[in-house]
Design an enzyme around this catalytic site. Structure first.
Site, PDB file in Angstrom:
ATOM      1  N   HIS A 217      -4.234 -16.346  -8.508  1.00 33.68           N
ATOM      2  CA  HIS A 217      -4.605 -17.055  -9.726  1.00 33.68           C
ATOM      3  C   HIS A 217      -4.184 -16.307 -10.984  1.00 33.68           C
ATOM      4  O   HIS A 217      -4.373 -16.796 -12.088  1.00 33.68           O
ATOM      5  CB  HIS A 217      -6.118 -17.306  -9.757  1.00 33.68           C
ATOM      6  CG  HIS A 217      -6.937 -16.072  -9.907  1.00 33.68           C
ATOM      7  ND1 HIS A 217      -7.496 -15.411  -8.828  1.00 33.68           N
ATOM      8  CD2 HIS A 217      -7.295 -15.360 -10.995  1.00 33.68           C
ATOM      9  CE1 HIS A 217      -8.169 -14.359  -9.255  1.00 33.68           C
ATOM     10  NE2 HIS A 217      -8.048 -14.305 -10.576  1.00 33.68           N
ATOM     11  N   ASP A 244      -5.611 -17.030  -2.212  1.00 32.47           N
ATOM     12  CA  ASP A 244      -5.587 -16.406  -3.538  1.00 32.47           C
ATOM     13  C   ASP A 244      -4.760 -15.128  -3.453  1.00 32.47           C
ATOM     14  O   ASP A 244      -5.279 -14.025  -3.539  1.00 32.47           O
ATOM     15  CB  ASP A 244      -6.999 -16.117  -4.046  1.00 32.47           C
ATOM     16  CG  ASP A 244      -7.005 -15.822  -5.550  1.00 32.47           C
ATOM     17  OD1 ASP A 244      -5.927 -15.892  -6.171  1.00 32.47           O
ATOM     18  OD2 ASP A 244      -8.086 -15.523  -6.092  1.00 32.47           O
ATOM     19  N   SER A 327      -9.638  -8.984 -11.449  1.00 30.83           N
ATOM     20  CA  SER A 327      -8.931  -9.791 -10.457  1.00 30.83           C
ATOM     21  C   SER A 327      -7.649  -9.121  -9.977  1.00 30.83           C
ATOM     22  O   SER A 327      -6.909  -8.533 -10.763  1.00 30.83           O
ATOM     23  CB  SER A 327      -8.572 -11.152 -11.032  1.00 30.83           C
ATOM     24  OG  SER A 327      -9.637 -12.045 -10.892  1.00 30.83           O
TER      25      SER A 327
END
Length: 373
Positions: A217, A244, A327
């Protein structure tokens, strides 16, 4: 749940009878360096010795898992690490392979269904759920201990819409979880050691030959810029939602090294492999926003609902905290790479949970080779 985006990298001779010689055993090599050790002691409430003992037991369990699963054969019903006994526990359907599994050093226990059958049931639930998942449903996962698919519903948010959704899934177990919804841990451009994609920053996960892996993402195209703002590389593959993961091919004078950065809070960690740690094992996470934090692996192959039809399949769930900007960052157990940070809920002040994308799946998807020490 949130997705975490962030960056990374005397002299004299004495004659003694041979039988009198006693060479003391060398102390075992520590499995965590000082900084990582301090982080684990803080987050687990352990002494240095307790922490090292735990790591050795968990490393032994992870090493044992492939042989134990092979010994179980078709009766294999999943496996997990039991912290109280410091042993790998293997679930079996029936007792025909119990002796063979015990011979590997693992403990055995009975479970209702095989791992293969439970994975098939989980895949069926994924298909039945579709993309229109109520926001109050955080996700669902296969639970090898009970042999059921457990659906997580946020506390106090049960409704007719949720009940209708649960009804179409067939036989599942409903569990009440934290009222906060999962979200990705994205962050705008801020300082630190990031890599940048437009106005988003993410953390490097692990170096591979030719680049590094990170969260899907984080970005999909265009030039990736390094911590100093200079061109670093570009995305060669990505997948989100569903998975992901992504990988970036580096150039422009950048090179890869087999380490996870400690951000000044802990020492840099060497990466020596990617042996998968079992449920119940400890794991630590590194990200540019919240740095080092540790916890325990809670579940595997979980489906996470990020909302708006964005579902993440095959996630590993932990009770490690994370925050916006983390992330893509590294999840590591000892010196073994586990995965890259996807998202979660909460923060590192009040606590929370975080999911990661297993690293071995990324390596297999893109035919990449982990850069190891």
């Amino acid at each position: 749940m949130k997705v975490l985006l962030a960056a990374v990298l005397a002299t004299g001779v004495l004659t003694v009878p041979t039988q009198a010689l006693a060479v003391p055993p060398e102390p075992p090599e520590p499995l965590a360096v000082a900084g990582q050790s301090a982080a684990m002691q803080r987050d687990f409430g352990l002494t240095e010795q307790q922490m090292q003992d735990r790591l050795r037991a968990e490393t032994s369990a992870a090493t044992l898992l492939p042989a134990a699963q092979k010994a179980a054969g078709a009766t294999f019903g999943g496996a997990w690490y039991d912290a109280s006994s410091q042993k790998l526990v293997v679930g079996l359907v029936g007792q025909t392979r119990a002796a063979a599994v015990r011979a590997t050093g693992a403990q055995v226990t009975g479970v209702p269904v095989t791992s293969k059958a439970l994975d098939q049931r989980k895949a069926a639930v994924d298909k039945l759920a579709g993309k229109s998942v109520p926001a109050a449903v955080s996700g669902w996962a296969a639970d090898p201990k009970t042999g059921t698919v457990v659906v997580n519903v946020q506390a106090g948010k049960r409704s007719q819409a949720v009940d209708a959704f649960l009804a179409k899934l067939g036989k599942v177990t409903v569990r009440e979880v934290a009222a906060q919804a999962p979200r990705t841990f994205a962050a705008g451009t801020v300082g630190g050691d990031p890599y940048y994609v437009s106005n988003i920053r993410c953390s490097i996960g692990f170096s591979v030959y030719g680049g590094y892996v990170t969260a899907g993402h984080c970005g999909r195209s265009g030039i990736v810029r390094g911590w100093d703002g200079s061109d670093q590389g570009s995305f060669q593959g990505w997948s989100f939602p569903g998975n992901d993961y992504a990988w970036v091919a580096t150039g422009y004078g950048w090179w890869t090294v087999p380490v996870v950065l400690g951000w000044g809070q802990v020492s840099d960690q060497l990466v020596r492999g990617s042996a998968e740690a079992p449920i119940g094992a400890s794991v630590c996470r590194s990200g540019s926003t919240s740095h080092w934090h540790c916890g325990t692996i809670l579940a595997k192959n979980e489906t996470v609902n990020y909302g708006n039809g964005q579902l993440f399949y095959g996630a590993t769930k932990t009770n490690v905290c994370a925050e916006g900007g983390d992330s893509g960052g590294s999840f590591i157990t000892g010196d073994q790479a586990q995965g890259v940070t996807s998202g979660g809920w909460g923060n590192c002040s009040s606590g929370g949970e975080t999911w990661f994308q297993p690293v071995n799946e990324i390596l297999q998807a893109y035919h990449l080779t982990l850069h190891t020490a």
